[in-house]
Structure formats: C-alpha cells, structure tokens
Enzyme design. Structure first.
Site, mmCIF file in Angstrom:
data_model
loop_
_atom_site.group_PDB
_atom_site.id
_atom_site.type_symbol
_atom_site.label_atom_id
_atom_site.label_comp_id
_atom_site.label_asym_id
_atom_site.label_seq_id
_atom_site.Cartn_x
_atom_site.Cartn_y
_atom_site.Cartn_z
ATOM 1 N N ARG A 96 46.274 41.677 52.306
ATOM 2 C CA ARG A 96 47.443 41.848 51.445
ATOM 3 C C ARG A 96 47.274 43.005 50.476
ATOM 4 O O ARG A 96 48.230 43.693 50.141
ATOM 5 C CB ARG A 96 47.834 40.555 50.756
ATOM 6 N N LYS A 123 46.406 30.615 45.384
ATOM 7 C CA LYS A 123 45.112 31.215 45.687
ATOM 8 C C LYS A 123 44.175 30.969 44.514
ATOM 9 O O LYS A 123 44.508 31.264 43.372
ATOM 10 C CB LYS A 123 45.238 32.712 45.955
ATOM 11 N N SER A 175 48.079 48.675 41.039
ATOM 12 C CA SER A 175 48.114 47.393 41.740
ATOM 13 C C SER A 175 47.062 46.447 41.193
ATOM 14 O O SER A 175 45.875 46.782 41.142
ATOM 15 C CB SER A 175 47.866 47.617 43.234
ATOM 16 N N ASP A 195 32.358 58.776 47.965
ATOM 17 C CA ASP A 195 31.737 57.587 47.387
ATOM 18 C C ASP A 195 30.335 57.981 46.939
ATOM 19 O O ASP A 195 29.728 58.880 47.528
ATOM 20 C CB ASP A 195 31.660 56.454 48.426
ATOM 21 N N GLY A 236 41.518 49.912 42.298
ATOM 22 C CA GLY A 236 40.197 49.426 41.937
ATOM 23 C C GLY A 236 40.112 48.639 40.645
ATOM 24 O O GLY A 236 39.359 47.664 40.559
ATOM 25 N N ALA A 237 40.848 49.049 39.620
ATOM 26 C CA ALA A 237 40.722 48.392 38.316
ATOM 27 C C ALA A 237 41.232 46.954 38.380
ATOM 28 O O ALA A 237 42.351 46.704 38.819
ATOM 29 C CB ALA A 237 41.494 49.178 37.257
#
Length: 335
Positions: free
Chosen positions: A123, A79, A303, A172, A232-233
């Site tokens: 994914r 990728k 993640s 948000d 997010g990070a």
C-alpha cells in the site's frame, strides 16, 4: 469489496488467516494502486471513516505501537503495527511488524487476519503510484530513488507499473543494497543504475525512503516540474529534503495532522516555516478533482500512511484469497 450475504455465510466461512507468503500470491501492485485511488475518492466524498492514528509510546522499550482503524467501500478493519528499532540486533526480529484485522461491517465478524507488514509494503508503494499518476510530469521517463531498501523497491514496482521508464538512478549509503536493487530490479526500466544524490535529483520523479534526520536532496539540484514522493519520514525530527524544497514546492499531503506531526513537513511546521494554509492540497482532493494538481512546478507529496489505504488493500487481498482458496480458515469467534 465484497460483503457477505448473511450471518449464516459468515459463520460457515470462518475467519481466514493469510500469512506473508500467501499474501504475495493474492495481490498485484496495479490493482492496489487503483483500489487506493478509489479509497481517496471515497474519503473526500465522505464515504469513508478514518479516526486519527493512535500511538502507544513505549520509551522504556525504545519502541511504539500504532493503531489504525478505518471503514471504506463496504469494509472495515484495523492495522496494529509497531516500530522497535532495537529488534534486529537484540531480538533477531524486524523493526516493523503489523497485523490487519479485516471485518464485515454488517455483523462485525472478523473475516480475515492477515500479515500487515507485507500489506504495508504494497500500500505504501501504491500510494506513491497514485501520487505520481496525478503529480508527476506527464512526460516522465526517469525515476530517482533515495534509499535502496524494501520500500524503494515497492516504489519502483508501483511507479514502473504506471510509467514506461527509460532510466532509474538509485543512491544509498549502503552500496551493496544499491547493487542488489539494480540487479534484481533491472527489468523495471531500460536502465537501472547507481548514482549520487545529485544524479537522482535530475530525474523526473523521485521517491525518498530513508529514515534520515538530515536533508539528502538539495534545492539547487532540482528542476521545476520535478515530483518528489517523500515516503521516509515517520517520526518527529526526520527529514530527507532540504528545507528550501518544502518552501518552494507545491506540497500535497495524505493527512495534515499526521504529516505535521511525523511526515516530511514536520520539521518545517515545528520551526514555523510551514502552516496548513501553505499546503497546496490533500491528495484526496487532487485525486477526486476537488483541487487541481499543480502544473509545471516542483511538487512534493508527503506520505505518512493512512488506514483507508490498508483496508482498501486488505479488501483486495481477502477477495483474491477467497477466489484462490488461499489461507487457513478457523473458527475464531466460536459460532
């Protein structure tokens, strides 16, 4: 994942081009969750190859490229993805774009070239599903979302496919995005509503999907047993969680090197508050049973995204496209 029977088969089929719209027709989140879980097992068992992610920094362009190669379950690929924050305002282009090259390991023939941006959505959502399957409380009924963008929707799609949710709470800074998510994703749970960060923190499982550099969730809001997917990070300095959460939680990472560099834990590592020995496990260890999942305690899954996840997803998409006759075939190699 399928492999081709012979070199003749490869040259007869050509290279399959799969765009983002066709990709949507060739994938289901539940299948991606299972494929990525299998990829983690293969990686832990030594049946996958995944070199470190390579960064090509372009400070003069305020952007970077990232190359993510892997081999898993009889398939190989790469990728190639960018992050250019100025794209939307300066060039009317997405911040992140990706391309996946999916190859036959036996011959190295490029079986497919496919949209990597939409693939990444699936994914990344799916890995949140895998982590929640193993780390979330067994009686999970509520989910919180910090962030209301496309990735928040992917997290909700994935986790609602493995858990019957009673209530989803979304927060948000963009209230319009929250309203839109609550309306369009209303069928994911009995109730999908807007709430404050503190109300989100009261949920059984939480996914954070913002680019924040300032903590959003506070430790005192969270109960023991809560599970957080910190998604997010993706760069140094980014963090969505109160540092005390990282200190108190059983932390599970997808990859220590990547997470310590650019995941949720990167700030804690840089400040010397977290070391490799303080991490409970890699997710591959938990999924394969090498390490037990924490029970009855606060858990955080950090993640950063792994190439084995991309190639596992690409394998499903390629097989589905072949079965459906989707995509456009062309002779890339000139055989």
């Amino acid at each position: 994942m399928s492999t081709l029977a012979s070199e003749e088969d490869v040259t007869e089929r050509g290279t399959l081009m799969i765009d983002r719209d066709e990709l949507d027709d060739c994938v289901e989140m539940a299948g991606v969750i299972d494929a990525i879980e299998d990829a983690f097992v293969a990686y832990e068992d030594g049946d996958a190859v995944m070199p470190p992610k390579t960064y090509v920094d372009l400070p003069e362009e305020n952007g970077d490229f990232r190359a993510m190669p892997a081999y898993v379950d009889g398939a190989a690929g790469l990728k190639w993805v960018n992050v250019h924050p100025d794209n939307p305002t300066k060039h009317d282009l997405p911040t992140v774009m990706g391309v996946v090259i999916y190859s036959d390991p036996e011959t190295a023939y490029p079986l497919a070239i496919m949209d990597g941006t939409k693939l990444t959505r699936y994914r990344t959502g799916a890995v949140g599903g895998v982590a929640s399957r193993h780390l979330a409380p067994p009686d999970t009924r509520t989910m919180g979302l910090v962030g209301a963008g496309e990735q928040a929707r992917a997290q909700l799609e994935a986790i609602s496919s493995i858990v019957d949710l009673d209530r989803v709470v979304v927060t948000d800074l963009d209230e319009t995005a929250v309203t839109d998510l609550c309306k369009k994703e209303a069928d994911r749970a009995d109730e999908v509503v807007s709430g404050s960060p503190e109300e989100v923190a009261s949920c059984d499982v939480i996914s954070t999907t913002t680019p924040s550099t300032e903590p959003i969730l506070k430790r005192e809001w969270l109960d023991e047993g809560t599970h957080i997917n910190a998604m997010g990070a993706d760069a140094e300095g980014k963090q969505e969680l109160d540092p005390r959460i990282i200190e108190d939680a059983a932390v599970v990472v997808d990859d220590w090197e990547q997470c310590s560099h650019s995941g949720e834990i990167n700030v804690a590592v840089a400040e010397g508050r977290l070391a490799r020995k303080d991490v409970h496990a890699d997710l591959s260890e938990v999924v394969s049973g090498t390490r037990d999942a924490p029970t009855d305690e606060l858990t955080v899954f950090d993640s950063t995204g792994l190439a084995i996840q991309d190639i596992a997803a690409a394998g499903l998409i390629y097989e589905s496209a072949e079965e459906q006759g989707a995509g456009y075939t062309f002779d890339l190699v000139g055989t």
